[in-house]
Design a protein around this motif. Structure first.
Motif, PDB file in Angstrom:
ATOM      1  N   UNK A 250       0.578  -1.228   0.075  1.00 14.86           N
ATOM      2  CA  UNK A 250      -0.086  -0.068   0.116  1.00 14.86           C
ATOM      3  C   UNK A 250       0.894   1.330  -0.105  1.00 14.86           C
ATOM      4  N   UNK A 251       1.935   1.145   0.718  1.00 11.55           N
ATOM      5  CA  UNK A 251       2.757   2.464   0.862  1.00 11.55           C
ATOM      6  C   UNK A 251       3.876   2.629  -0.405  1.00 11.55           C
ATOM      7  N   UNK A 252       4.134   1.580  -0.833  1.00 16.60           N
ATOM      8  CA  UNK A 252       5.186   1.656  -2.139  1.00 16.60           C
ATOM      9  C   UNK A 252       4.824   1.267  -3.316  1.00 16.60           C
ATOM     10  N   UNK A 253       4.425  -0.118  -3.501  1.00 18.18           N
ATOM     11  CA  UNK A 253       4.166  -0.478  -4.631  1.00 18.18           C
ATOM     12  C   UNK A 253       3.015  -0.065  -5.627  1.00 18.18           C
ATOM     13  N   UNK A 254       1.729   0.182  -4.708  1.00 16.97           N
ATOM     14  CA  UNK A 254       0.714   0.902  -5.234  1.00 16.97           C
ATOM     15  C   UNK A 254       0.965   2.189  -5.755  1.00 16.97           C
ATOM     16  N   UNK A 255       1.571   3.185  -5.228  1.00 18.67           N
ATOM     17  CA  UNK A 255       1.986   4.404  -5.677  1.00 18.67           C
ATOM     18  C   UNK A 255       2.772   4.446  -6.804  1.00 18.67           C
ATOM     19  N   UNK A 256       3.887   3.536  -6.787  1.00 15.14           N
ATOM     20  CA  UNK A 256       4.872   3.473  -7.855  1.00 15.14           C
ATOM     21  C   UNK A 256       4.145   3.082  -9.060  1.00 15.14           C
ATOM     22  N   UNK A 257       3.072   1.974  -9.139  1.00 19.40           N
ATOM     23  CA  UNK A 257       2.434   1.310 -10.121  1.00 19.40           C
ATOM     24  C   UNK A 257       1.670   2.385 -10.426  1.00 19.40           C
ATOM     25  N   UNK A 258       0.719   3.123  -9.721  1.00 17.61           N
ATOM     26  CA  UNK A 258      -0.311   4.137 -10.041  1.00 17.61           C
ATOM     27  C   UNK A 258       0.563   5.228 -10.974  1.00 17.61           C
ATOM     28  N   UNK A 259       1.798   5.550 -10.513  1.00 19.68           N
ATOM     29  CA  UNK A 259       2.640   6.727 -11.313  1.00 19.68           C
ATOM     30  C   UNK A 259       3.091   6.197 -12.522  1.00 19.68           C
ATOM     31  N   UNK A 260       3.453   4.953 -12.539  1.00 21.69           N
ATOM     32  CA  UNK A 260       3.779   4.502 -13.971  1.00 21.69           C
ATOM     33  C   UNK A 260       2.840   4.182 -14.659  1.00 21.69           C
ATOM     34  N   UNK A 261       1.544   3.982 -14.294  1.00 22.51           N
ATOM     35  CA  UNK A 261       0.362   3.677 -14.946  1.00 22.51           C
ATOM     36  C   UNK A 261      -0.267   4.995 -15.702  1.00 22.51           C
ATOM     37  N   UNK A 262      -0.018   6.172 -14.931  1.00 22.47           N
ATOM     38  CA  UNK A 262      -0.519   7.386 -15.323  1.00 22.47           C
ATOM     39  C   UNK A 262       0.696   7.832 -16.426  1.00 22.47           C
ATOM     40  N   UNK A 263       1.776   7.751 -16.152  1.00 18.94           N
ATOM     41  CA  UNK A 263       2.560   8.421 -17.186  1.00 18.94           C
ATOM     42  C   UNK A 263       2.513   7.499 -18.456  1.00 18.94           C
ATOM     43  N   UNK A 264       2.338   6.296 -18.364  1.00 21.42           N
ATOM     44  CA  UNK A 264       2.228   5.329 -19.598  1.00 21.42           C
ATOM     45  C   UNK A 264       0.950   5.629 -20.222  1.00 21.42           C
TER      46      UNK A 264
END
Length: 188
Positions: free
Chosen positions: A88-102
């Motif tokens: 919740x603290x690391x992986x989800x935000x990283x995935x969300x950021x990567x997804x938004x940029x992609x």
């Protein structure tokens, strides 16, 4: 061994000189037999009846098993809790950021592809319209040529018939002449 009244050890007699010794002797046989039977019952139950021991061991085993299992499950639950918190603290935000940029990049590419497809469709529609216009014009031209051909056809047919009649006439004359020439030679 039993907890009722005074006990006399098995195989021992009452202490001499005690008060009521006679009374004990007369009642002692019945009472001692009763005590002996009672003691024998206790000895038998301790030697042959293993249920209390087994139940105690079973309770101990279950208690130990549950404690060990509980600790293992607590460790597993703690690990899961840590993993969920890390996710919740690391992986989800990283995935969300990567997804938004992609997704932004993908949306831009998709928009460009849509624009290209739209332009291609417009060009294809224009080409089809030109082709259909050309086809219609060509069809009209062919129709006009056909009508002209059909108007001229009787004149051409008449001309061909006249030419054929003249050719047949010439051939008749030629054959007639050839027959005359042959008739001259036939007299030989």
């Amino acid at each position: 061994m039993s907890g009722a009244g005074t006990e006399t050890p098995v195989g021992c007699e009452a202490a001499p000189g005690g008060s009521g010794g006679k009374k004990r002797d007369s009642l002692g046989t019945a009472s001692s037999a009763h005590l002996i039977i009672k003691d024998l019952g206790e000895i038998q139950s301790r030697l042959l009846d293993h249920r209390p021991v087994i139940q105690g061991e079973t309770r101990y085993f279950v208690k130990e098993f549950e404690e060990k299992r509980g600790l293992r499950e607590m460790r597993v639950l703690e690990n899961l809790k840590n993993m969920i918190r890390e996710t919740n603290e690391h992986t989800v935000p990283e995935c969300r950021d990567a997804m938004e940029s992609s997704l932004k990049d993908v949306l831009q590419r998709l928009q460009a592809a849509n624009d290209s497809v739209r332009r291609l469709q417009e060009k294809e529609q224009e080409r089809r319209k030109m082709y259909n216009d050309h086809l219609v014009a060509s069809e009209k031209q062919h129709q006009l040529q056909w009508e002209e051909l059909m108007r001229e056809e009787p004149h051409r047919r008449a001309a061909v018939d006249e030419e054929h009649r003249r050719a047949v006439e010439r051939l008749r004359e030629q054959y007639a002449e050839m027959e005359k020439d042959l008739s001259k030679f036939a007299t030989f």
